[in-house]
Design a protein around this motif. Sequence first.
Motif, short mmCIF file in Angstrom:
data_model
loop_
_atom_site.label_atom_id
_atom_site.label_comp_id
_atom_site.label_asym_id
_atom_site.label_seq_id
_atom_site.Cartn_x
_atom_site.Cartn_y
_atom_site.Cartn_z
N ASP A 15 0.54 -0.76 -0.12
CA ASP A 15 -0.14 0.16 0.31
C ASP A 15 0.71 1.41 -0.19
OD1 ASP A 15 -1.77 -1.80 -0.01
OD2 ASP A 15 -2.73 -1.06 2.40
N GLY A 22 -5.29 0.69 1.19
CA GLY A 22 -5.88 -1.11 0.34
C GLY A 22 -5.78 -1.77 -1.06
N ALA A 23 -5.09 -0.84 -1.59
CA ALA A 23 -4.77 -1.31 -2.78
C ALA A 23 -4.24 -2.96 -2.08
CB ALA A 23 -3.47 -0.35 -3.14
N ARG A 25 -5.51 -5.68 -0.37
CA ARG A 25 -7.10 -5.85 -0.76
C ARG A 25 -7.66 -6.39 -1.77
NH1 ARG A 25 -6.97 -9.72 2.20
NH2 ARG A 25 -6.13 -9.15 3.13
N LYS A 26 -7.91 -5.01 -2.33
CA LYS A 26 -8.06 -5.24 -4.03
C LYS A 26 -7.62 -5.97 -4.51
CE LYS A 26 -11.07 -1.41 -3.99
NZ LYS A 26 -12.81 -2.04 -4.10
N ASP A 29 -8.15 -9.13 -3.40
CA ASP A 29 -10.02 -9.86 -4.64
C ASP A 29 -10.25 -10.08 -5.27
OD1 ASP A 29 -11.19 -8.95 -1.40
OD2 ASP A 29 -11.65 -6.91 -2.14
N ALA A 30 -9.19 -9.58 -6.44
CA ALA A 30 -9.43 -9.96 -7.64
C ALA A 30 -8.48 -11.41 -8.14
CB ALA A 30 -7.77 -8.60 -8.79
N TYR A 33 -11.37 -13.59 -7.15
CA TYR A 33 -12.81 -12.97 -8.15
C TYR A 33 -11.73 -14.46 -9.36
CZ TYR A 33 -14.34 -9.92 -5.92
OH TYR A 33 -15.20 -9.36 -4.93
#
Length: 215
Positions: A15, A22-23, A25-26, A29-30, A33
């Motif tokens: 980050d 929060g970068a 965590r993104k 998440d990606a 997915y």
Amino acid sequence: MISLSLDSINEDVHDYLRGVKGAYRKVMDALSYFEDYNGSLKKLGIQTIIMGPNLDSILDLVEWAHRRKLSIYFMAIVEPLCVSLQSNWYTESDYSFLWPKETTKLYNIIDELIRLKEEGIDIGNSSAQLQTFKTYFTNPNDFIKKQKHCKMGDGMLKVDPRGDVFLCAEKGPIGNIRNNEIQDIWLSEKAERVREEIKFCKTNCPQLINCYFEE
């Protein structure tokens, strides 16, 4: 293949380097997915820039990627994009903190990356490219990739925060995505002229040790 930028398995380090809380965590998440819904995706990977602040977590990141069955590709830190800096930016600018200062530790880490690759770990770089990183980090101003023709114009397309489109940052924009469709920019006469300039360019360009490295 889709590759996501991840500079450290340490959330605070990633980050900090990306400048956005929060970068990390993104990215996580990606990755989840894509792992759940990849469809015809053949390979999922991460891309990591080798630099001073994340040096201590490089090998941990390789181990983490291997456990998760992700490919990992490394790039050497170069002059930050969209910033006009002097050639010695890595020692005398606001960005000098990005440059690895502990040369012995850096060399040991790169040697370990080569060993892991040769043992079968999915590291996308060739051993020759990783060795070249050592040459570059020793003295980036002396480094030059002596290839007959630069191929950056054939496959590189960069868009800056203003929407300007570049084949090479040194050659100026070839269009803007706010004004034209991306395929029209790519196929334009201006793009073709810039490709010819790039093809015969002899500039000492460290970009060629990363995505456009040739052994």
